[in-house]
Design a protein around this motif. Structure first.
Motif, PDB file in Angstrom:
ATOM      1  N   LEU A 332      53.757  38.814  13.269  1.00 30.68           N
ATOM      2  CA  LEU A 332      54.122  39.007  14.666  1.00 30.68           C
ATOM      3  C   LEU A 332      53.389  40.226  15.200  1.00 30.68           C
ATOM      4  N   PHE A 333      52.914  40.131  16.449  1.00 25.06           N
ATOM      5  CA  PHE A 333      52.269  41.295  17.062  1.00 25.06           C
ATOM      6  C   PHE A 333      52.872  41.550  18.431  1.00 25.06           C
ATOM      7  N   PRO A 334      52.896  42.809  18.868  1.00 19.98           N
ATOM      8  CA  PRO A 334      53.452  43.115  20.193  1.00 19.98           C
ATOM      9  C   PRO A 334      52.653  42.422  21.287  1.00 19.98           C
ATOM     10  N   THR A 335      53.352  41.910  22.285  1.00 17.23           N
ATOM     11  CA  THR A 335      52.702  41.191  23.370  1.00 17.23           C
ATOM     12  C   THR A 335      51.587  42.031  23.979  1.00 17.23           C
ATOM     13  N   GLY A 336      50.405  41.440  24.062  1.00 19.60           N
ATOM     14  CA  GLY A 336      49.266  42.118  24.676  1.00 19.60           C
ATOM     15  C   GLY A 336      48.496  43.033  23.760  1.00 19.60           C
ATOM     16  N   ASP A 337      48.945  43.233  22.527  1.00 17.32           N
ATOM     17  CA  ASP A 337      48.292  44.165  21.597  1.00 17.32           C
ATOM     18  C   ASP A 337      47.183  43.435  20.829  1.00 17.32           C
ATOM     19  N   THR A 338      45.981  43.440  21.401  1.00 14.19           N
ATOM     20  CA  THR A 338      44.875  42.676  20.823  1.00 14.19           C
ATOM     21  C   THR A 338      44.428  43.245  19.481  1.00 14.19           C
ATOM     22  N   ILE A 339      44.455  44.554  19.325  1.00 14.58           N
ATOM     23  CA  ILE A 339      44.013  45.147  18.063  1.00 14.58           C
ATOM     24  C   ILE A 339      44.937  44.733  16.919  1.00 14.58           C
ATOM     25  N   SER A 340      46.237  44.703  17.167  1.00 16.44           N
ATOM     26  CA  SER A 340      47.160  44.228  16.119  1.00 16.44           C
ATOM     27  C   SER A 340      46.867  42.777  15.768  1.00 16.44           C
ATOM     28  N   LEU A 341      46.615  41.939  16.780  1.00 15.94           N
ATOM     29  CA  LEU A 341      46.260  40.544  16.530  1.00 15.94           C
ATOM     30  C   LEU A 341      45.003  40.463  15.670  1.00 15.94           C
TER      31      LEU A 341
END
Length: 394
Positions: A332-341
């Motif tokens: 799961l990644f925080p909404t909008g957090d592209t680097i985490s994705l």
């Protein structure tokens, strides 16, 4: 049991597919089902998905098809101010005499409420709410009306715990509410799909054996946030990964996404597969399934990907945390957090890691999101409402 389902349209979205799944199961039990689509956009769905089979549908304002005692009906209305649509639905209620009317989301619920009153019907009125939140200015304008209508249904069915809390915080107060989580038909969505279609589909779409294929299966709408995956592909390729995206679906934002991919220099690494009646051959080509949604209630497509043995990376919205055990069945990644994705996608670039997590995802869905259990819960709940109604008539 005679059940009428009311939908915005007969399409291929999650709410529609969920309704077909439920209607098929009830019909298999001998219940008499009618599906009413408020718009005539039936060309977007393969009606062979339905046990309630249909013959050729004409272009008249009310389109009908019958098999035995079940039917599909479609209208050309679905405008809030179109009282003619409400009268058409009321005629269908009088014709089919449902004991239970099930409306999928707010607009169908509004029409079902008005039409039941016009028809003089005492059918139980149930709403299944798939919407994750208020998303448009129009929905904000009509929200007070929907609150009024929801307070007068016989029961509200939510698909996730977080969703029920959100809508209750928004002022929804149905007399009865229950949570029935989405379920996957494990006979259709299984690891066997990968074995059957993967190599063939990847070859057809031009993917090489070394390509890292990241898939997203969703309608092209702003809330699905396809741009974030385009950004992730660009970053992954800049880091030396042979990343490519396979986007399955169609919709109003597709052209802008294609332009965005071109502007970012990755269009040649993006495959737009278009709308598919059966997504399994295309999903089987994924190495990883991704959803970048800004809002979501309970994603059926995420469960389907997991059931097929794919690791998933989901934005942490709706009931994503109920479906994914981080590091075990996906991430799961925080909404909008592209680097985490991107970082999670790098983790899953290891084929052995993908295989381990994908296997665990499939087992988790089989244990917790089996469609047979979901459908039993629906039939048990609807039957209980009906028994209560019959007692009141004695």
């Amino acid at each position: 049991m005679r059940v009428m389902f009311v939908l915005n349209c007969l399409g291929t979205g999650g709410a529609e597919r969920h309704t077909y799944q439920l209607a098929n199961a009830l019909a298999a039990h001998g219940d008499i089902c009618t599906i009413v689509g408020l718009t005539s956009s039936y060309s977007t769905v393969d009606l062979s998905q339905l046990s309630i089979k249909t013959a050729h549908l004409s272009q008249s304002s009310i389109k009908k098809a019958h098999l035995s005692q079940s039917s599909v009906e479609m209208l050309d209305g679905n405008r809030i101010y179109d009282i003619g649509t409400a009268f058409s639905v009321s005629r269908m209620i009088r014709t089919h005499a449902p004991e239970v009317i099930v409306a999928a989301d707010e607009r169908p619920l509004l029409f079902a409420t008005i039409s039941r009153r016009l028809a003089g019907s005492n059918a139980k009125l149930v709403s299944i709410l798939h919407n994750p939140d208020i998303q448009t200015a129009r929905e904000r304008v009509f929200h007070p009306i929907y609150r009024y209508v929801v307070a007068r249904v016989d029961a509200m069915i939510y698909v996730a715990q977080d969703q029920r809390k959100l809508w209750e915080d928004r002022g929804y107060s149905p007399p009865t509410s229950i949570i029935i989580r989405n379920g996957v038909d494990l006979r259709r969505f299984s690891t066997h799909s990968i074995t059957e279609w993967r190599d063939r589909t990847r070859s057809m779409l031009g993917f090489g054996p070394g390509d890292y294929v990241i898939g997203l299966c969703a309608h092209f709408r702003p809330q699905k946030n396809h741009r974030q995956l385009i950004d992730a592909i660009r970053i992954l390729r800049s880091r030396g990964h042979p990343a490519k995206a396979l986007l399955v679906g169609s919709g109003p934002t597709q052209a802008s996404i294609e332009q965005y991919a071109s502007e970012n220099g990755v269009l040649e690494h993006i495959v737009f597969a278009g709308l598919q009646q059966d997504v399994r051959p295309y999903t089987s080509a994924f190495d990883v399934g991704v959803l970048c949604s800004i809002t979501e209630a309970a994603s059926l497509v995420a469960l389907e990907m997991m059931a097929m043995g794919l690791p998933v990376i989901l934005s942490n919205v709706g009931n994503a945390a109920e479906m994914v055990l981080p590091g075990e069945t996906g991430f799961l990644f925080p909404t909008g957090d592209t680097i985490s994705l991107v970082n999670f996608l790098e983790t899953l670039s290891d084929p052995l890691k993908r295989e381990t997590i994908g296997r665990a995802a499939s087992q988790f869905v089989a244990a917790n999101f089996d469609a047979d259990r979901m459908l039993y819960n629906y039939r048990d709940f609807l039957t209980g409402l009906l028994v209560e109604n019959r007692r009141c008539d004695l």
